[in-house]
Every structure is written in structure tokens, then in C-alpha cells.
Design a protein around this motif. Structure first.
Motif, PDB file in Angstrom:
ATOM      1  N   LYS A   1       0.837  -1.285   0.009  1.00 35.20           N
ATOM      2  CA  LYS A   1       0.002   0.056   0.154  1.00 35.20           C
ATOM      3  C   LYS A   1       0.777   1.222   0.047  1.00 35.20           C
ATOM      4  CE  LYS A   1      -3.503  -0.286   2.796  1.00 35.20           C
ATOM      5  NZ  LYS A   1      -4.316  -0.547   4.186  1.00 35.20           N
ATOM      6  N   GLU A   2       1.770   1.270   0.754  1.00 33.82           N
ATOM      7  CA  GLU A   2       2.678   2.373   0.883  1.00 33.82           C
ATOM      8  C   GLU A   2       3.599   2.707  -0.622  1.00 33.82           C
ATOM      9  OE1 GLU A   2       3.418   4.674   3.289  1.00 33.82           O
ATOM     10  OE2 GLU A   2       1.637   3.604   4.144  1.00 33.82           O
ATOM     11  N   ARG A   3       3.849   1.616  -1.019  1.00 31.71           N
ATOM     12  CA  ARG A   3       4.502   1.630  -2.419  1.00 31.71           C
ATOM     13  C   ARG A   3       3.798   2.074  -3.554  1.00 31.71           C
ATOM     14  NH1 ARG A   3       9.322  -2.740  -2.761  1.00 31.71           N
ATOM     15  NH2 ARG A   3      10.518  -2.230  -0.644  1.00 31.71           N
ATOM     16  N   MET A   4       2.374   1.497  -3.300  1.00 34.25           N
ATOM     17  CA  MET A   4       1.242   1.971  -4.417  1.00 34.25           C
ATOM     18  C   MET A   4       1.225   3.659  -4.373  1.00 34.25           C
ATOM     19  SD  MET A   4      -1.449  -0.557  -4.399  1.00 34.25           S
ATOM     20  CE  MET A   4      -1.677  -2.393  -5.050  1.00 34.25           C
ATOM     21  N   LYS A   5       1.378   4.194  -3.261  1.00 36.67           N
ATOM     22  CA  LYS A   5       1.291   5.595  -2.889  1.00 36.67           C
ATOM     23  C   LYS A   5       2.521   6.314  -3.443  1.00 36.67           C
ATOM     24  CE  LYS A   5      -1.782   5.061   1.169  1.00 36.67           C
ATOM     25  NZ  LYS A   5      -1.293   5.024   2.438  1.00 36.67           N
ATOM     26  N   ASP A   6       3.501   5.709  -3.450  1.00 37.58           N
ATOM     27  CA  ASP A   6       5.073   6.232  -3.823  1.00 37.58           C
ATOM     28  C   ASP A   6       5.246   6.454  -5.272  1.00 37.58           C
ATOM     29  OD1 ASP A   6       7.446   7.052  -3.800  1.00 37.58           O
ATOM     30  OD2 ASP A   6       8.099   6.019  -2.139  1.00 37.58           O
ATOM     31  N   ASN A   7       5.507   7.720  -5.730  1.00 39.68           N
ATOM     32  CA  ASN A   7       5.631   7.933  -7.188  1.00 39.68           C
ATOM     33  C   ASN A   7       7.003   7.124  -7.644  1.00 39.68           C
ATOM     34  OD1 ASN A   7       3.581   9.589  -7.905  1.00 39.68           O
ATOM     35  ND2 ASN A   7       4.492  11.351  -7.103  1.00 39.68           N
ATOM     36  N   GLU A   8       7.755   6.817  -6.849  1.00 35.76           N
ATOM     37  CA  GLU A   8       9.152   5.966  -6.969  1.00 35.76           C
ATOM     38  C   GLU A   8       8.604   4.691  -7.639  1.00 35.76           C
ATOM     39  OE1 GLU A   8      13.024   4.872  -4.757  1.00 35.76           O
ATOM     40  OE2 GLU A   8      11.927   6.519  -3.854  1.00 35.76           O
ATOM     41  N   TYR A   9       7.632   4.185  -7.365  1.00 35.39           N
ATOM     42  CA  TYR A   9       7.198   2.883  -7.762  1.00 35.39           C
ATOM     43  C   TYR A   9       5.957   2.883  -8.956  1.00 35.39           C
ATOM     44  CZ  TYR A   9       9.694   1.616  -3.336  1.00 35.39           C
ATOM     45  OH  TYR A   9      10.779   1.356  -2.484  1.00 35.39           O
ATOM     46  N   LYS A  10       5.727   4.125  -9.260  1.00 30.94           N
ATOM     47  CA  LYS A  10       4.631   4.101 -10.283  1.00 30.94           C
ATOM     48  C   LYS A  10       4.719   3.156 -11.573  1.00 30.94           C
ATOM     49  CE  LYS A  10       1.456   7.060  -8.749  1.00 30.94           C
ATOM     50  NZ  LYS A  10       0.739   6.400  -7.606  1.00 30.94           N
ATOM     51  N   HIS A  11       6.238   3.055 -11.825  1.00 32.29           N
ATOM     52  CA  HIS A  11       6.438   2.344 -13.104  1.00 32.29           C
ATOM     53  C   HIS A  11       6.178   0.892 -13.068  1.00 32.29           C
ATOM     54  CE1 HIS A  11      10.224   2.164 -10.874  1.00 32.29           C
ATOM     55  NE2 HIS A  11      10.566   1.125 -11.513  1.00 32.29           N
TER      56      HIS A  11
ATOM     57  N   PRO B   1      -6.224  -5.883  -4.996  1.00 32.42           N
ATOM     58  CA  PRO B   1      -5.219  -4.812  -5.327  1.00 32.42           C
ATOM     59  C   PRO B   1      -5.552  -3.781  -6.521  1.00 32.42           C
ATOM     60  CG  PRO B   1      -4.173  -6.971  -5.082  1.00 32.42           C
ATOM     61  CD  PRO B   1      -5.712  -7.088  -5.235  1.00 32.42           C
ATOM     62  N   SER B   2      -5.944  -4.341  -7.540  1.00 27.91           N
ATOM     63  CA  SER B   2      -6.355  -3.257  -8.671  1.00 27.91           C
ATOM     64  C   SER B   2      -7.453  -2.430  -7.937  1.00 27.91           C
ATOM     65  CB  SER B   2      -6.639  -3.786  -9.893  1.00 27.91           C
ATOM     66  OG  SER B   2      -7.042  -5.402  -9.724  1.00 27.91           O
ATOM     67  N   GLU B   3      -8.412  -2.720  -7.427  1.00 26.08           N
ATOM     68  CA  GLU B   3      -9.585  -2.004  -6.782  1.00 26.08           C
ATOM     69  C   GLU B   3      -8.885  -0.732  -6.064  1.00 26.08           C
ATOM     70  OE1 GLU B   3     -13.325  -5.127  -6.580  1.00 26.08           O
ATOM     71  OE2 GLU B   3     -12.056  -4.617  -4.818  1.00 26.08           O
ATOM     72  N   TYR B   4      -8.181  -1.283  -5.130  1.00 27.14           N
ATOM     73  CA  TYR B   4      -7.331  -0.305  -4.236  1.00 27.14           C
ATOM     74  C   TYR B   4      -6.460   0.647  -5.054  1.00 27.14           C
ATOM     75  CZ  TYR B   4      -4.514   1.330  -0.383  1.00 27.14           C
ATOM     76  OH  TYR B   4      -3.947   2.213   0.333  1.00 27.14           O
ATOM     77  N   LEU B   5      -5.801   0.140  -5.964  1.00 25.52           N
ATOM     78  CA  LEU B   5      -4.917   1.157  -6.733  1.00 25.52           C
ATOM     79  C   LEU B   5      -5.866   2.294  -7.438  1.00 25.52           C
ATOM     80  CD1 LEU B   5      -2.021   1.888  -7.534  1.00 25.52           C
ATOM     81  CD2 LEU B   5      -2.092   0.397  -9.412  1.00 25.52           C
ATOM     82  N   ALA B   6      -6.923   1.633  -8.089  1.00 24.07           N
ATOM     83  CA  ALA B   6      -7.845   2.451  -8.791  1.00 24.07           C
ATOM     84  C   ALA B   6      -8.414   3.764  -7.936  1.00 24.07           C
ATOM     85  CB  ALA B   6      -8.982   1.702  -9.536  1.00 24.07           C
ATOM     86  N   GLU B   7      -8.849   3.247  -6.639  1.00 30.28           N
ATOM     87  CA  GLU B   7      -9.089   4.284  -5.594  1.00 30.28           C
ATOM     88  C   GLU B   7      -8.124   5.190  -5.510  1.00 30.28           C
ATOM     89  OE1 GLU B   7     -10.858   3.462  -1.501  1.00 30.28           O
ATOM     90  OE2 GLU B   7     -12.335   2.724  -2.926  1.00 30.28           O
TER      91      GLU B   7
ATOM     92  N   ASN C   1      -5.541   6.298  -7.270  1.00 34.44           N
ATOM     93  CA  ASN C   1      -5.422   6.989  -8.461  1.00 34.44           C
ATOM     94  C   ASN C   1      -6.430   8.247  -8.627  1.00 34.44           C
ATOM     95  OD1 ASN C   1      -2.936   5.699  -8.815  1.00 34.44           O
ATOM     96  ND2 ASN C   1      -3.733   4.451 -10.197  1.00 34.44           N
ATOM     97  N   ALA C   2      -7.946   7.686  -8.369  1.00 29.50           N
ATOM     98  CA  ALA C   2      -8.652   8.564  -8.287  1.00 29.50           C
ATOM     99  C   ALA C   2      -8.837   9.768  -7.357  1.00 29.50           C
ATOM    100  CB  ALA C   2     -10.259   7.729  -8.281  1.00 29.50           C
ATOM    101  N   ARG C   3      -8.495   9.237  -6.039  1.00 24.17           N
ATOM    102  CA  ARG C   3      -8.244  10.207  -5.155  1.00 24.17           C
ATOM    103  C   ARG C   3      -7.046  11.171  -5.312  1.00 24.17           C
ATOM    104  NH1 ARG C   3      -7.136   7.029   0.114  1.00 24.17           N
ATOM    105  NH2 ARG C   3      -8.157   5.471  -0.807  1.00 24.17           N
ATOM    106  N   ASP C   4      -6.137  10.734  -6.277  1.00 27.27           N
ATOM    107  CA  ASP C   4      -5.071  11.693  -6.338  1.00 27.27           C
ATOM    108  C   ASP C   4      -5.354  12.639  -7.684  1.00 27.27           C
ATOM    109  OD1 ASP C   4      -3.577  10.541  -4.541  1.00 27.27           O
ATOM    110  OD2 ASP C   4      -2.215   9.388  -5.847  1.00 27.27           O
ATOM    111  N   SER C   5      -6.208  12.204  -8.525  1.00 25.83           N
ATOM    112  CA  SER C   5      -6.427  13.039  -9.620  1.00 25.83           C
ATOM    113  C   SER C   5      -7.422  14.153  -9.563  1.00 25.83           C
ATOM    114  CB  SER C   5      -6.937  12.363 -10.878  1.00 25.83           C
ATOM    115  OG  SER C   5      -8.236  11.487 -10.418  1.00 25.83           O
TER     116      SER C   5
END
Length: 120
Positions: free
Chosen positions: A68-78, A108-114, A116-120
Motif C-alpha cells: 500500500k505504501e509503495r502504491m502511493k509512492d511515485n518512485e514505484y509508479k512504473h 489490489p487493482s481496486e485499491y490502486l484505482a481508488e 489514483n482516483a483520489r490523486d487526480s
């Protein structure tokens, strides 16, 4: 005795956060007990009776937190979700997906989508 137990619980928690032994996909309770210099029996008792979980639950909780931490971190976006999962100590896609959903209530994909939605 109670203080000793609390100290051991804190020692385990602190070690997990600072040293991140769970990043090792092969981590066993024997490894952790020798790293902490606590007998396997004592460590097992502390985790089971005083932290209310077993060794695998404990380790997987920290792994999910790491993902979860890494999903939030831009360093791991790629990286793909699976790459992040493997880097966080999981060693199979199916166990990762199952455990992640168990701990978060989302895939995991639902979590990531949420996220990303929060960040946009």
C-alpha cells in the motif's frame, strides 16, 4: 512479566517497521527469532497470544502495508502491482491477491484505482 511481554511485542513491531525482515520472501519464524535473538518458542507465544495472530498473518500484514505504501509512492509508479507485491515479500500472485483482499476488503487493482482516483 507483563512488562516483559509488552517489551517483546514492541521489539517485534519495531523490528518489523525498521528492518523490514518481511521483504525476504523466504522469511521463517526461525529466521525472525534468530534476528531478534528471542527463542522461536517465545516469539511464537508473543505473536500468537499477545499480538493475536500467527507468524504468517503478522508477516503478511506488514507485506500488505508495504504494498500500500509503495502504491502511493511515485518512485514505484512504473512497476506493476505484481512487481510491487514480489518486492514487498510475497512470492505468489494468488496468495498476494487473497491476502491483500482479506486485509483491505479490496482487490489490489481496486485499491490502486481508488488511490489514483483520489490523486487526480
Amino acid at each position: 512479566k507483563k512488562k516483559d511481554v509488552a517489551d517483546l511485542v514492541n521489539k517485534v513491531r519495531k523490528y518489523m517497521v525498521i528492518q523490514k525482515p518481511y521483504l525476504d520472501r523466504e522469511l521463517t519464524i526461525y529466521d525472525l527469532s534468530s534476528q531478534l535473538k528471542i527463542s522461536r518458542h517465545t516469539l511464537s507465544e508473543v505473536i500468537n497470544e499477545h499480538m493475536g495472530k500467527n507468524f504468517y498473518n503478522l508477516v503478511n500484514e506488514y507485506r500488505v502495508r508495504e504494498v500500500k505504501e509503495r502504491m502511493k509512492d511515485n518512485e514505484y509508479k512504473h512497476l506493476t502491482i505484481l512487481a510491487i507485491a514480489y518486492d514487498s515479500g510475497f512470492n505468489s500472485k494468488s496468495s498476494f491477491n487473497t491476502i491483500f483482499k482479506e486485509k483491505t476488503g479490496q482487490t489490489p487493482s481496486e485499491y490502486l484505482a481508488e488511490l489514483n482516483a483520489r490523486d487526480s
